[in-house]
Design a protein around this motif. Structure first.
Motif, PDB file in Angstrom:
ATOM      1  N   LEU A   1       0.838  -1.196   0.000  1.00  0.00           N
ATOM      2  CA  LEU A   1       0.000   0.000   0.000  1.00  0.00           C
ATOM      3  C   LEU A   1       0.876   1.251   0.000  1.00  0.00           C
ATOM      4  N   GLY A   2       1.949   1.221   0.773  1.00  0.00           N
ATOM      5  CA  GLY A   2       2.871   2.354   0.795  1.00  0.00           C
ATOM      6  C   GLY A   2       3.427   2.616  -0.594  1.00  0.00           C
ATOM      7  N   GLN A   3       3.763   1.556  -1.278  1.00  0.00           N
ATOM      8  CA  GLN A   3       4.316   1.700  -2.626  1.00  0.00           C
ATOM      9  C   GLN A   3       3.293   2.357  -3.561  1.00  0.00           C
ATOM     10  N   PHE A   4       2.068   1.843  -3.487  1.00  0.00           N
ATOM     11  CA  PHE A   4       1.010   2.424  -4.325  1.00  0.00           C
ATOM     12  C   PHE A   4       0.885   3.924  -4.053  1.00  0.00           C
ATOM     13  N   THR A   5       0.879   4.243  -2.784  1.00  0.00           N
ATOM     14  CA  THR A   5       0.664   5.628  -2.399  1.00  0.00           C
ATOM     15  C   THR A   5       1.819   6.508  -2.859  1.00  0.00           C
ATOM     16  N   GLU A   6       3.013   6.010  -2.699  1.00  0.00           N
ATOM     17  CA  GLU A   6       4.171   6.779  -3.166  1.00  0.00           C
ATOM     18  C   GLU A   6       4.116   6.965  -4.674  1.00  0.00           C
ATOM     19  N   ASP A   7       3.710   5.947  -5.374  1.00  0.00           N
ATOM     20  CA  ASP A   7       3.582   6.062  -6.826  1.00  0.00           C
ATOM     21  C   ASP A   7       2.587   7.156  -7.195  1.00  0.00           C
ATOM     22  N   ALA A   8       1.468   7.152  -6.480  1.00  0.00           N
ATOM     23  CA  ALA A   8       0.449   8.173  -6.751  1.00  0.00           C
ATOM     24  C   ALA A   8       1.025   9.565  -6.493  1.00  0.00           C
ATOM     25  N   GLY A   9       1.737   9.707  -5.370  1.00  0.00           N
ATOM     26  CA  GLY A   9       2.352  10.996  -5.034  1.00  0.00           C
ATOM     27  C   GLY A   9       3.324  11.433  -6.122  1.00  0.00           C
ATOM     28  N   ALA A  10       4.084  10.469  -6.625  1.00  0.00           N
ATOM     29  CA  ALA A  10       5.066  10.806  -7.659  1.00  0.00           C
ATOM     30  C   ALA A  10       4.378  11.313  -8.914  1.00  0.00           C
ATOM     31  N   ARG A  11       3.291  10.661  -9.264  1.00  0.00           N
ATOM     32  CA  ARG A  11       2.561  11.108 -10.459  1.00  0.00           C
ATOM     33  C   ARG A  11       2.047  12.533 -10.290  1.00  0.00           C
ATOM     34  N   VAL A  12       1.556  12.811  -9.088  1.00  0.00           N
ATOM     35  CA  VAL A  12       1.040  14.154  -8.840  1.00  0.00           C
ATOM     36  C   VAL A  12       2.180  15.159  -8.885  1.00  0.00           C
ATOM     37  N   GLU A  13       3.270  14.811  -8.207  1.00  0.00           N
ATOM     38  CA  GLU A  13       4.410  15.714  -8.115  1.00  0.00           C
ATOM     39  C   GLU A  13       4.957  16.061  -9.500  1.00  0.00           C
TER      40      GLU A  13
ATOM     41  N   ARG B   1       1.713  14.765 -13.663  1.00  0.00           N
ATOM     42  CA  ARG B   1       0.990  13.875 -14.563  1.00  0.00           C
ATOM     43  C   ARG B   1      -0.436  13.599 -14.105  1.00  0.00           C
ATOM     44  N   ALA B   2      -0.735  13.915 -12.862  1.00  0.00           N
ATOM     45  CA  ALA B   2      -2.081  13.600 -12.375  1.00  0.00           C
ATOM     46  C   ALA B   2      -2.502  14.606 -11.316  1.00  0.00           C
ATOM     47  N   GLN B   3      -3.824  14.667 -11.094  1.00  0.00           N
ATOM     48  CA  GLN B   3      -4.351  15.553 -10.062  1.00  0.00           C
ATOM     49  C   GLN B   3      -4.426  14.816  -8.743  1.00  0.00           C
ATOM     50  N   ALA B   4      -4.154  15.483  -7.660  1.00  0.00           N
ATOM     51  CA  ALA B   4      -4.068  14.844  -6.351  1.00  0.00           C
ATOM     52  C   ALA B   4      -5.390  14.180  -5.947  1.00  0.00           C
ATOM     53  N   MET B   5      -6.493  14.891  -6.089  1.00  0.00           N
ATOM     54  CA  MET B   5      -7.767  14.342  -5.628  1.00  0.00           C
ATOM     55  C   MET B   5      -8.171  13.120  -6.456  1.00  0.00           C
ATOM     56  N   ALA B   6      -7.923  13.186  -7.746  1.00  0.00           N
ATOM     57  CA  ALA B   6      -8.243  12.042  -8.607  1.00  0.00           C
ATOM     58  C   ALA B   6      -7.405  10.832  -8.204  1.00  0.00           C
ATOM     59  N   GLU B   7      -6.146  11.060  -7.907  1.00  0.00           N
ATOM     60  CA  GLU B   7      -5.279   9.969  -7.459  1.00  0.00           C
ATOM     61  C   GLU B   7      -5.765   9.408  -6.123  1.00  0.00           C
ATOM     62  N   PHE B   8      -6.212  10.307  -5.274  1.00  0.00           N
ATOM     63  CA  PHE B   8      -6.704   9.856  -3.975  1.00  0.00           C
ATOM     64  C   PHE B   8      -7.925   8.948  -4.141  1.00  0.00           C
ATOM     65  N   ARG B   9      -8.820   9.387  -4.985  1.00  0.00           N
ATOM     66  CA  ARG B   9     -10.005   8.566  -5.240  1.00  0.00           C
ATOM     67  C   ARG B   9      -9.617   7.214  -5.826  1.00  0.00           C
ATOM     68  N   ALA B  10      -8.736   7.238  -6.778  1.00  0.00           N
ATOM     69  CA  ALA B  10      -8.318   5.996  -7.424  1.00  0.00           C
ATOM     70  C   ALA B  10      -7.650   5.073  -6.412  1.00  0.00           C
ATOM     71  N   LEU B  11      -6.875   5.700  -5.528  1.00  0.00           N
ATOM     72  CA  LEU B  11      -6.163   4.937  -4.523  1.00  0.00           C
ATOM     73  C   LEU B  11      -7.130   4.257  -3.569  1.00  0.00           C
ATOM     74  N   ALA B  12      -8.128   4.999  -3.161  1.00  0.00           N
ATOM     75  CA  ALA B  12      -9.127   4.430  -2.251  1.00  0.00           C
ATOM     76  C   ALA B  12      -9.813   3.244  -2.915  1.00  0.00           C
ATOM     77  N   ALA B  13     -10.210   3.423  -4.160  1.00  0.00           N
ATOM     78  CA  ALA B  13     -10.868   2.336  -4.888  1.00  0.00           C
ATOM     79  C   ALA B  13      -9.926   1.143  -5.009  1.00  0.00           C
ATOM     80  N   ARG B  14      -8.676   1.442  -5.259  1.00  0.00           N
ATOM     81  CA  ARG B  14      -7.702   0.373  -5.428  1.00  0.00           C
ATOM     82  C   ARG B  14      -7.539  -0.403  -4.113  1.00  0.00           C
ATOM     83  N   TYR B  15      -7.465   0.316  -3.020  1.00  0.00           N
ATOM     84  CA  TYR B  15      -7.316  -0.385  -1.744  1.00  0.00           C
ATOM     85  C   TYR B  15      -8.505  -1.307  -1.502  1.00  0.00           C
ATOM     86  N   VAL B  16      -9.686  -0.772  -1.681  1.00  0.00           N
ATOM     87  CA  VAL B  16     -10.878  -1.559  -1.367  1.00  0.00           C
ATOM     88  C   VAL B  16     -10.937  -2.810  -2.235  1.00  0.00           C
TER      89      VAL B  16
END
Lengths: 206, 206, 206, 206
Positions: free
Chosen positions: B70-82, B85-100
DNA sequence: TATGAATGAGTATTCATTCAT
DNA sequence: GATGAATGAATACTCATTCAT
């Protein structure tokens, strides 16, 4: 009219067994040995099995009791609204808080629900009472314009089912606040006043 | 610094045990007998106990692995935002869906989380990585004005902790939609634009 | 002379218990729970124990009933022979076949016989009736020269005791044919016409 | 070549369990508690279950051992006949006596046979050895003109199955003498020299 | 170090029998 | 006399953990 009048002492034992089962399951989960329940109730193992055909039936009975309490709470709330003494949405919020608090004091509800989740899920005749009363309250709050119009009784059960019952009170309150935002009219797309920009639309579930 | 250099074959055994534990727990839950895990790993029971002091420790290790993913996924999402390449809120939503989704396929995560919930709750060094990465993403989304400003990493863990991972996909999606409403700026009191009339304010939790 | 006159309803209960015990043991063997017998008889467990001191006594009574039926059959056969309506050896053969068939339909007889075999073996006052009637028939057949002269009533009980009651009808018939060869005059050494060379002589048993 | 070499101590335990199972079943029947067997063998309950998956398997193993002994006896008898050291019919009689004596010392054989009779009846690969050796001996005795020509191996099993193994030695001898009359050439219709008047003909069984 | 055999307390359930109602 | 509720010992089987080989 009932199957059997049941002798006074037998009824007393049955109640003691149920009470202690509820207590022990509440504290230790559904894995408590039947022997422990019997001992706590002050009866022999055989007596427990005279009243309940097997462990599953006992847990089932414990759950049914809990569900009936919830039904009672919900009907009471409905009555208050109907008599004009309270607002539907406020009662709904209070009820949700009460549900969560109730379930968090009572691991029995949670544990049994988990174990029997296949059977019960969000339907079943046993839930008829709480289902009907819940739908009634829901409709009132939606008529008042306070509850998001796409909310169904299944959503309510989902809320109950996922509440963090094992968390501290403050955490449970926080969780409720977050979750209830999705239930409130105006807080989520799908309502007339909502902006559908974030792509979440009314749910389509079987 | 580490306890022992660990011989090559010993390390291989440890890995095989972990992999198979993860696999079996994923499929059958934390109740799988240790013997079954050992057998699947192709080692004897004693070998399993040489690597892990008891069953809890093994499950713990399995959980840690899951948490690191999960940490890896989250870091990847952060990297994309940074990297823009991606918007933070969209990544957050995607991340939540991915976790579930992840947790619903993987009874290991769920079962271990349940069993060890007391120990971990929403803190612990083991969570450092996912915590840091999550806070980072959160801050970005709040800076964008998409995430409600009072949301904390504990709220995120609360979401994760209570997700209905054992439910059908459509139900999980519905739950996420409801829950995420509370995370979204503008959907809940406490935000600048919100009307504080219903009395819910920013949470105060220990 | 009898212990008690026994009230009419008590007698009725006793009969119902016996009938149902017989029926259930016949169908399911002597392992049927006493509760099941009581329930089938429409009485409570305590009532059963008022009439029979323990389960063994009840089974005993069931067996006695079965044995008395056999006595009746044997007496009937004797009567037919005595009145010249039938030949002794033919009646004996028919009787043996009848018993085997009877016992194979009636697990009560078999099960009770097995369980109580130590007690009854081939003696006992309870067997007086069937013993007497059997000896009578035997003597007739021997007088006719059809039955081997060394055959005793114990041999007959031995036949009954070892019959393959749980086998298919054809197998039971085959067994009877083989066994009855040893009972028939002329088929075995020890008879006037027999050659004593193989050393089997009339039995000496306690 | 075999599944597992099995450690020396494990093999010792397995043997102790089997021996004691055989002994206890012999004395008390197949109803002996597994715990009693384990205790008699000086092992814990779990050890018994490591060697045999369940009680039925243990009883099965006990039976198999007994059946193999019988197979050995029968092959030995066949060998003596083949080498001209003994006559087939005499060996058959001796073997029958040995069977019955054997089984009467060993309630294990009887009890297990009863319990597993559906499965085994008179067939099964486990019986192959004793079946083959028995058929061989039978054919020899029939070739000598001593054994009735319609006798089959099933008749032999029938003899074994119905022997009064729980009776006193003299009773068992008597029973054998009676039963064997049906096996002996010249003692029963169906043989060339027999008078078919009593209507018993060669059996037709599936 | 690895193996895998042994341990033994623990679990749900049954059933003959007793006894308060 | 009848009822039926309560008893409690008994039974087959499991599984985390230890330890001799």
């Amino acid at each position: 009219m009932q199957d059997k009048p049941l002798r006074a002492d037998a009824l007393r034992n049955r109640r003691k067994i149920l009470e202690n089962a509820r207590d022990l399951i509440t504290r230790f989960g559904a894995d408590v040995p039947t022997d422990a329940i019997a001992e706590a109730a002050g009866v022999a193992a055989g007596t427990l099995y005279r009243h309940f055909p097997d462990k599953a039936a006992l847990i089932d009975a414990v759950l049914q009791g809990a569900v009936e309490e919830l039904g009672q709470f919900t009907e009471d709330a409905g009555a208050r609204v109907e008599s004009g003494r309270a607002q539907a949405m406020a009662e709904f919020r209070a009820l949700a808080a009460r549900y969560v608090e109730h379930a968090s004091r009572d691991r029995a509800v949670r544990a049994a629900a988990d174990r029997l989740s296949e059977e019960y899920r969000f339907t079943g005749d046993r839930l008829r009472r709480v289902t009907d009363a819940g739908r009634n309250l829901l409709a009132r709050a939606q008529a008042d314009g306070d509850m998001h119009p796409d909310i169904t009784i299944e959503d309510v059960f989902l809320l109950v089912h996922t509440a963090p019952t094992d968390a501290a009170p403050a955490v449970r309150d926080r969780w409720l606040a977050l979750m209830l935002a999705g239930f409130t009219a105006g807080n989520r797309p799908g309502h007339a006043a909502d902006t559908p920009e974030d792509g979440i639309s009314a749910p389509r579930r079987p």
